[in-house]
Design an enzyme around this catalytic site. Structure first.
Site, PDB file in Angstrom:
ATOM      1  N   GLU A 106       4.395 -21.680  27.619  1.00 15.83           N
ATOM      2  CA  GLU A 106       4.007 -21.276  29.171  1.00 15.83           C
ATOM      3  C   GLU A 106       4.674 -19.757  29.663  1.00 15.83           C
ATOM      4  O   GLU A 106       5.749 -19.485  29.207  1.00 15.83           O
ATOM      5  CB  GLU A 106       4.589 -22.206  29.986  1.00 15.83           C
ATOM      6  CG  GLU A 106       3.774 -23.331  30.697  1.00 15.83           C
ATOM      7  CD  GLU A 106       2.541 -22.783  31.569  1.00 15.83           C
ATOM      8  OE1 GLU A 106       2.217 -21.736  31.547  1.00 15.83           O
ATOM      9  OE2 GLU A 106       2.020 -23.809  32.016  1.00 15.83           O
ATOM     10  N   ASP A 107       3.781 -18.952  30.387  1.00 13.11           N
ATOM     11  CA  ASP A 107       4.447 -17.963  30.954  1.00 13.11           C
ATOM     12  C   ASP A 107       5.434 -18.138  32.205  1.00 13.11           C
ATOM     13  O   ASP A 107       6.567 -17.416  32.184  1.00 13.11           O
ATOM     14  CB  ASP A 107       3.244 -16.907  31.615  1.00 13.11           C
ATOM     15  CG  ASP A 107       2.210 -17.508  32.731  1.00 13.11           C
ATOM     16  OD1 ASP A 107       2.021 -18.750  32.462  1.00 13.11           O
ATOM     17  OD2 ASP A 107       1.562 -16.977  33.614  1.00 13.11           O
ATOM     18  N   ILE A 108       4.979 -19.095  33.085  1.00 12.43           N
ATOM     19  CA  ILE A 108       6.001 -19.569  34.121  1.00 12.43           C
ATOM     20  C   ILE A 108       6.057 -20.956  34.456  1.00 12.43           C
ATOM     21  O   ILE A 108       5.050 -21.461  34.304  1.00 12.43           O
ATOM     22  CB  ILE A 108       5.748 -18.616  35.273  1.00 12.43           C
ATOM     23  CG1 ILE A 108       6.746 -18.559  36.414  1.00 12.43           C
ATOM     24  CG2 ILE A 108       4.264 -18.719  35.786  1.00 12.43           C
ATOM     25  CD1 ILE A 108       6.789 -17.261  37.443  1.00 12.43           C
ATOM     26  N   VAL A 109       7.303 -21.297  34.822  1.00 15.14           N
ATOM     27  CA  VAL A 109       7.394 -22.629  35.393  1.00 15.14           C
ATOM     28  C   VAL A 109       7.705 -22.411  36.898  1.00 15.14           C
ATOM     29  O   VAL A 109       8.733 -21.805  37.189  1.00 15.14           O
ATOM     30  CB  VAL A 109       8.291 -23.470  34.630  1.00 15.14           C
ATOM     31  CG1 VAL A 109       8.374 -24.704  35.363  1.00 15.14           C
ATOM     32  CG2 VAL A 109       7.732 -23.620  33.318  1.00 15.14           C
ATOM     33  N   ASP A 110       6.840 -22.884  37.737  1.00 12.84           N
ATOM     34  CA  ASP A 110       7.066 -22.817  39.184  1.00 12.84           C
ATOM     35  C   ASP A 110       7.556 -24.117  39.840  1.00 12.84           C
ATOM     36  O   ASP A 110       8.466 -24.505  39.842  1.00 12.84           O
ATOM     37  CB  ASP A 110       5.760 -22.175  39.409  1.00 12.84           C
ATOM     38  CG  ASP A 110       5.796 -21.126  40.722  1.00 12.84           C
ATOM     39  OD1 ASP A 110       6.757 -21.678  41.804  1.00 12.84           O
ATOM     40  OD2 ASP A 110       5.133 -20.599  41.298  1.00 12.84           O
ATOM     41  N   GLY A 112       6.578 -26.742  38.570  1.00 12.79           N
ATOM     42  CA  GLY A 112       6.825 -27.657  37.472  1.00 12.79           C
ATOM     43  C   GLY A 112       5.711 -28.771  37.431  1.00 12.79           C
ATOM     44  O   GLY A 112       5.651 -29.434  36.361  1.00 12.79           O
ATOM     45  N   LEU A 113       4.807 -28.772  38.209  1.00 12.35           N
ATOM     46  CA  LEU A 113       3.910 -29.632  38.087  1.00 12.35           C
ATOM     47  C   LEU A 113       3.110 -29.573  37.035  1.00 12.35           C
ATOM     48  O   LEU A 113       2.632 -30.610  36.259  1.00 12.35           O
ATOM     49  CB  LEU A 113       2.815 -29.523  39.408  1.00 12.35           C
ATOM     50  CG  LEU A 113       3.595 -29.820  40.914  1.00 12.35           C
ATOM     51  CD1 LEU A 113       2.611 -29.416  41.947  1.00 12.35           C
ATOM     52  CD2 LEU A 113       3.795 -31.537  40.801  1.00 12.35           C
ATOM     53  N   ASP A 166      -0.695 -12.988  37.166  1.00 11.19           N
ATOM     54  CA  ASP A 166      -1.765 -12.290  37.703  1.00 11.19           C
ATOM     55  C   ASP A 166      -1.601 -12.347  39.215  1.00 11.19           C
ATOM     56  O   ASP A 166      -0.765 -13.208  39.774  1.00 11.19           O
ATOM     57  CB  ASP A 166      -3.183 -12.743  37.325  1.00 11.19           C
ATOM     58  CG  ASP A 166      -3.391 -14.126  38.100  1.00 11.19           C
ATOM     59  OD1 ASP A 166      -2.541 -15.045  37.779  1.00 11.19           O
ATOM     60  OD2 ASP A 166      -4.367 -14.291  38.848  1.00 11.19           O
TER      61      ASP A 166
HETATM   62  C1  PRP Z   1       0.445 -20.586  36.263  1.00  8.63           C
HETATM   63  C2  PRP Z   1       1.240 -20.348  35.012  1.00  8.63           C
HETATM   64  C3  PRP Z   1       1.626 -22.101  34.730  1.00  8.63           C
HETATM   65  C4  PRP Z   1       1.566 -22.710  36.117  1.00  8.63           C
HETATM   66  C5  PRP Z   1       2.791 -22.845  36.485  1.00  8.63           C
HETATM   67  O1  PRP Z   1      -1.075 -20.980  36.214  1.00  8.63           O
HETATM   68  O2  PRP Z   1       0.460 -19.857  33.879  1.00  8.63           O
HETATM   69  O3  PRP Z   1       0.210 -22.541  34.054  1.00  8.63           O
HETATM   70  O4  PRP Z   1       0.904 -21.524  37.235  1.00  8.63           O
HETATM   71  O5  PRP Z   1       2.864 -23.462  37.959  1.00  8.63           O
HETATM   72  P1  PRP Z   1       3.500 -24.843  38.313  1.00  8.63           P
HETATM   73  O6  PRP Z   1       4.932 -24.867  37.752  1.00  8.63           O
HETATM   74  O7  PRP Z   1       3.496 -24.610  39.654  1.00  8.63           O
HETATM   75  O8  PRP Z   1       2.715 -25.951  37.750  1.00  8.63           O
HETATM   76  P2  PRP Z   1      -2.101 -20.760  36.907  1.00  8.63           P
HETATM   77  O9  PRP Z   1      -2.294 -21.872  37.943  1.00  8.63           O
HETATM   78  O10 PRP Z   1      -1.796 -19.356  38.146  1.00  8.63           O
HETATM   79  O11 PRP Z   1      -3.272 -20.134  36.113  1.00  8.63           O
HETATM   80  P3  PRP Z   1      -3.405 -18.864  34.980  1.00  8.63           P
HETATM   81  O12 PRP Z   1      -2.308 -18.773  34.028  1.00  8.63           O
HETATM   82  O13 PRP Z   1      -4.865 -18.871  34.700  1.00  8.63           O
HETATM   83  O14 PRP Z   1      -3.273 -17.534  36.023  1.00  8.63           O
END
Ligand code: PRP
Length: 186
Positions: A106-110, A112-113, A166
């Protein structure tokens, strides 16, 4: 440093993590993954689109452990306009993962959902093991506690773009993680 000679994009307030620091950290993550999977025949890296595509490309090329790659696309939005917090699969894996060692990238865990949904959804596919590797984490934003096995950087709660991340599908190819100017998204 590369960025010093580059003009910052006008949407970017400042660089949070420069390209060199990202690359050094990925070296360290790859070393950890190699060590932990040294006895495994084959590892399956599952990149979560779109954001993970650049991190995935750099990580996979540093690994020495035998591995293959696949991708999933997920959306954190429901069918309506409002963000519902619900996660759904937009594109699933092309192959069975039963009996395999899987590493989610994953690029980021925000909140966590997304990662929490993945853990629960993939659980029923009877893998040999399941772990996660994320470049970034915003612990302050968590709605659900999730364990990240390999983490690049813990970051503050600011809107970041670049290196796969993005704003309205833009800025994914910046080589650094930059903080987006508030005027851009307000
Ligand atoms: C981002 C990121 C993760 C997710 C994390 O994807 O790449 O998959 O959000 O967020 P969370 O921890 O709140 O669930 P995004 O929905 O922005 O789509 P993208 O990767 O296509 O930009």
């Amino acid at each position: 440093m590369l960025e010093a000679s580059m003009k910052l994009h006008t949407d970017i307030e400042r660089i949070l993590i420069d390209a060199e620091t990202i690359q050094r950290r990925i070296d360290e993550l790859a070393t950890q993954v190699d060590a932990d999977y040294a006895d495994v025949d084959e590892l399956l890296l599952v990149g979560i689109l779109k954001g993970a595509f650049i991190f995935m490309a750099d990580l996979t090329r540093r690994l020495h452990v035998p591995h293959v790659v696949d991708f999933m696309a997920l959306s954190t939005y429901g069918p309506g306009v409002e963000a519902s917090g619900a996660v759904r699969i937009v594109m699933d894996l092309r192959q069975s993962i039963a009996g395999r060692h899987v590493l989610i990238v994953e690029d980021i865990v925000d909140t966590g959902l997304t990662l929490d949904y993945l853990y629960h959804t993939l659980e029923s596919r009877r893998m040999a093991s399941l772990r996660s590797c994320a470049l970034l984490s915003k612990a302050d934003q968590r709605k659900v506690e999730v364990h990240i096995n390999y983490l690049g950087f813990e970051i503050p709660d600011v809107w970041v773009v670049g290196y796969g991340l993005d704003y309205a599908d833009r800025h994914r190819t910046l080589p650094y993680i930059g903080v987006l100017r508030a005027e851009v998204y307000r």
